[in-house]
Motif scaffolding. Sequence first.
Motif, mmCIF file in Angstrom:
data_model
loop_
_atom_site.group_PDB
_atom_site.id
_atom_site.type_symbol
_atom_site.label_atom_id
_atom_site.label_comp_id
_atom_site.label_asym_id
_atom_site.label_seq_id
_atom_site.Cartn_x
_atom_site.Cartn_y
_atom_site.Cartn_z
ATOM 1 N N ASP A 1 -40.088 -25.205 3.041
ATOM 2 C CA ASP A 1 -38.782 -25.137 3.724
ATOM 3 C C ASP A 1 -38.850 -25.765 5.115
ATOM 4 O O ASP A 1 -37.945 -26.485 5.534
ATOM 5 C CB ASP A 1 -38.316 -23.675 3.863
ATOM 6 N N LYS B 1 -38.637 -29.169 -4.874
ATOM 7 C CA LYS B 1 -37.776 -28.868 -3.723
ATOM 8 C C LYS B 1 -37.886 -29.987 -2.673
ATOM 9 O O LYS B 1 -36.888 -30.464 -2.119
ATOM 10 C CB LYS B 1 -38.222 -27.534 -3.124
ATOM 11 N N CYS C 1 -38.818 -29.460 4.733
ATOM 12 C CA CYS C 1 -37.486 -29.957 4.346
ATOM 13 C C CYS C 1 -36.480 -29.874 5.497
ATOM 14 O O CYS C 1 -35.628 -30.750 5.630
ATOM 15 C CB CYS C 1 -36.944 -29.175 3.154
ATOM 16 N N HIS C 2 -36.586 -28.833 6.300
ATOM 17 C CA HIS C 2 -35.565 -28.620 7.333
ATOM 18 C C HIS C 2 -35.960 -29.079 8.728
ATOM 19 O O HIS C 2 -35.103 -29.270 9.582
ATOM 20 C CB HIS C 2 -35.155 -27.142 7.371
#
Length: 407
Positions: A190, A225, A193-194
């Motif tokens: 995460d 993802k 990705c962010h």
Amino acid sequence: MSATPTERKLWTEITLFDGHQTFDQLMAVSVEGDRIALVCPMPDLSDETIQAADQTFVGGVMTPGLIDCHTHLVFSGSRADEFEQRLEGASYEEIARQGGGILSTVHATRASSEDALFNDSLPRIHALMADGVTTVEIKSGYGLNLDDELKMLRVARRLGSELPIQVVTTLLAAHALPPEFKDNADGYIDFICHEILPKAVTEQLADAVDVFCEGIGFSVAQSEKLFRAAQAYGLPIKSHAEQLSNLGGAKLTAKYQGLSADHIEWLDEEAIKAMAKAGTVATLLPGAFYTLRDTQVPPIELLRQYQVPMAIATDGNPGSSPIFQLTLMLNMACTLFRLTPKEALQGVTLNAAKALGLGDQFGSIAQGRQADFCIWKINTPSELAYAVQPGRLKQRVFKGEVTHELG
Ligand code: NIG
Ligand code: FE
């Protein structure tokens, strides 16, 4: 103010491997500025072209500039101690699980300033250039946090802007789990990705996104993802897949039209079919196979059968492949994986370009292409794969300029 006339250079009486095949007659190649202007058999060479040349070079074997489509050459530190541990019987996976391996290079790379990291990387990229490489892919993956991943990518870009070589960058933040995210791989994905990926995109530091999809790396779900996030930013994806086990990373890579699935010792037929359909290149890394004394040979015959393009790269890195000589990989791909010399040569030219999404611009010698090529002091192109012998690069030409001259 008069513009400088475009320089014309001519190579005659050459044995040409153009990225696809070796021609059975002697050829001529002319260059205007940074472009290939003409490729023709010697008898078709006109007096006009000969007279127009500012410089003429005679003889040798010509290949496209070599393309190393998978490296980790930006790093600091050494893992010679782990080399010794492996000689005493420890496995690559054991060392990684004990916090060594990739993480040991992460500590050294984080501790380096940007200038120090640049200087540490110079001898490795110079070694590749002296071996005929004109395009190199460089991955991040030893920073594993926002600042240090971006630092690695900036160093890679700087190598490309300061040296006569084309550098293609890949964000490999998903290389290993950093200590800050211990037992929280999902949280780290995460974070990539962010936080890391968007910043790398804004600063135009990454040309592609990669993941180590493996038991000691990231799962298929985590890789997926990441791939979705990369595609949302319009970045192509690729993977380290099926190196130590068959997790399904290559099939996933094909599902996202990945540029390449790399290592792939444990690749199965279903994944090969998916790769063929998606146009995903199979990148073979014989240096890692050799260094780790692997015995699982990639499924070459099936890759041939389904006509999946095979690329070959050094995987140059401090752990699994501390090797920065692409011509040695030609020999290893033939000896260890039973590729033909022609397949091996295609693997470091045309198919390596495809693995970088550059197959329509690089990796072959044709009219209108950028003039990136090598002249070798050998008799036939297959000798490049046959003998392991540095010192055969007679000329390295990048964007029409001779950047390396033997003697
Ligand atoms: O391609 N497999 C993961 N990454 C590298 C090894 C990196 C390292 O050991 O430092 C590889 O083999
Ligand atoms: Fe690698």
